[in-house]
Design an enzyme around this catalytic site. Structure first.
Site, PDB file in Angstrom:
ATOM      1  N   CYS A   1       1.005  -1.278   0.020  1.00 45.97           N
ATOM      2  CA  CYS A   1       0.158   0.393  -0.059  1.00 45.97           C
ATOM      3  C   CYS A   1       0.823   0.722   0.276  1.00 45.97           C
ATOM      4  CB  CYS A   1      -0.988  -0.045   1.241  1.00 45.97           C
ATOM      5  SG  CYS A   1       0.342   0.163   2.624  1.00 45.97           S
TER       6      CYS A   1
ATOM      7  N   HIS B   1      -6.200   0.538  -1.022  1.00 42.28           N
ATOM      8  CA  HIS B   1      -6.492  -1.159  -0.505  1.00 42.28           C
ATOM      9  C   HIS B   1      -7.440  -2.165  -1.345  1.00 42.28           C
ATOM     10  CE1 HIS B   1      -4.346   0.500   3.052  1.00 42.28           C
ATOM     11  NE2 HIS B   1      -3.907  -0.373   3.000  1.00 42.28           N
TER      12      HIS B   1
ATOM     13  N   ASP C   1      -7.492   5.577  -1.131  1.00 44.48           N
ATOM     14  CA  ASP C   1      -7.065   4.193  -0.692  1.00 44.48           C
ATOM     15  C   ASP C   1      -6.981   3.595  -1.757  1.00 44.48           C
ATOM     16  OD1 ASP C   1      -7.293   1.616   1.008  1.00 44.48           O
ATOM     17  OD2 ASP C   1      -8.572   2.490   1.641  1.00 44.48           O
TER      18      ASP C   1
END
EC number: 3.4.22.-
Length: 450
Positions: free
Chosen positions: A112, A338, A336
């Protein structure tokens, strides 16, 4: 046979991990994001106001009339939405070509921070080649009906009035940054849009792809599956752009601040290398506190994200890395990485772009931010660097009650102060001994990534 069996087990683990991350994060992606009323929204140096001027609107955002038209708000809302969606979104991927000397075909669970670093660099390249005002022509087409925060009722909550703390130092105007190329023609800008995304593709030859960053990380003791902190990723990006061979990339370089200090002469040397002037992406690894982020630094973070030179922050919260792109009130706006998506073959002509653009912004409280982060800036030339240094110095002075700022600008070269800023690297070693010591200290303080 045994090796083949081990590979099969690892692939099975990867598939399970990808499915788990999608189950965990897909609902977050679809969750509504609400914006408060009476506040400006900042996005990478731009300030958005969605003023609702109908006197029939009550103080709590409601209305005494049921016949209000959406046209009063839709234009400004679309501008913000289109601007956000146009930023390049790089997430976990699965089923990409196996990373060399490993069995990994996904970065789920460990990549990430590499992804947030990629997103920051991608924004720098967008500004460099297309300009800050560029937006993707199809951005609004991928808007999901699940993102109901963009309805007219919620948009009224975006009614902003510029905060006093910014009124003296910032103006809510569009950035004047001009692109390197004349991209008036749609075809030209879209060609560069696709090219920039292809540089971050998940295959071994991509200049800034996961495979290349992992390969460079090996020279500093990192392997696929390890976690990478913001400071380490900064140096990997710098090395990746140094090794890129595309002629288009020879006009841009990366400078990584040493011990929270930007040495101006070293930046000028990078920008004026071999008689040609280059643009520079400046990366500044910092800590916003000890174990937890010091709330006194929030005004600093807001000041940084409101500057036209800012290309974002590689940061996050403990155990998760995010790409911070803006804020409203006491909440940070982020992208994000993820959510796990399938590998996209960028060698295919007109490969699909939708999965590289996030349909909805997310917000989190500043107090949840991990103190370890890297701040990014883009300066097209030496004159812009001088202006950026001036503006950043103002923010640094006005946003801290400490006797010293989070980072500083120093005239001269790092070597004048017994530091090494532009070392000569051995083929088998990414960092000098001094850098290794500093990064070791950083690594012990950085958050562990899932």
């Amino acid at each position: 046979m045994e090796a083949s069996g081990t590979d099969d087990v690892e692939k099975l683990k990867s598939k399970f991990l990808s499915a788990w991350h999608n189950m965990k994060y897909s609902w977050v992606l679809k969750t509504k994001t609400y914006f408060k009323r009476n506040s400006p929204v900042f996005l990478l140096g731009k300030c958005y106001h969605f003023k609702y001027e109908d006197s029939s609107v009550t103080s709590d955002g409601g209305s005494n009339s049921g016949s209000e038209s959406k046209e009063d708000l839709s234009g400004n809302v679309d501008e913000f939405r289109k601007d956000f969606i146009s930023r390049i979104w790089l997430t976990y991927r699965e089923e990409f070509p196996q990373i060399e000397t490993s069995s990994w075909t996904t970065d789920c669970g460990w990549g990430c921070t590499l992804r947030t670093g990629q997103m920051l660099l991608a924004q720098g390249l967008i500004v460099h080649f297309l300009g800050r005002d560029w937006t993707w022509t199809e951005a609004l087409d991928i808007f999901s009906s699940e993102s109901e925060f963009w309805t007219a009722n919620t948009a009224r909550k975006l009614t902003p009035s510029l905060e006093t703390s910014f009124s003296e130092n910032n103006e809510c105007v569009s950035s004047n940054k001009q692109p390197l190329h004349n991209c008036d023609k749609k075809s030209n800008s879209e060609d560069f849009h696709q090219k920039i995304i292809s540089w971050f593709a998940d295959y071994p030859l991509a200049y800034f792809g996961l495979h290349q960053l992992v390969k460079l990380g090996k020279n500093s003791g990192k392997v696929a599956g390890d976690w990478y902190g913001p400071a380490v990723v900064s140096h990997l990006l710098r090395k990746a752009i140094e090794e890129s061979s595309d002629p288009e990339l020879q006009g841009i370089t990366i400078y990584v601040a040493q011990d929270c200090t930007i040495y101006s002469a070293d930046v000028y040397d990078l920008q004026c290398n071999k008689g040609t002037e280059k643009a520079v992406v400046i990366l500044v690894p910092v800590r916003l506190g000890g174990e937890r982020t010091n709330m006194e630094y929030f005004e600093f973070v807001k000041g940084i994200l409101s500057l036209e030179f800012c290309i974002g922050i590689i940061g996050g919260k403990p155990k998760q890395s995010y790409y911070f792109v803006g804020f409203q009130d006491d909440s940070l706006i982020y992208m994000d990485p993820h959510y796990c998506q399938s590998f996209v073959d960028v060698s295919v002509k007109n490969f699909p772009l939708e999965s590289f653009h996030c349909p909805s912004p997310k917000k989190m409280s500043f107090k949840k931010m991990d103190p370890s982060c890297t701040i990014g800036f883009y300066c097209r030339n030496a004159r812009e660097f001088e202006k950026a240094a001036e503006e950043l110095t103002k923010v640094l002075k006005s946003s801290t009650k400490q006797n010293y700022p989070l980072f500083t600008f120093v005239n001269g070269h790092a070597q004048d102060f017994d530091f090494v800023c532009t070392p000569v690297y051995d083929q088998n070693d990414l960092f000098t001994e001094d850098e290794k010591k500093r990064l070791k200290r950083f690594s012990t303080e950085e958050f562990v990534l899932l």
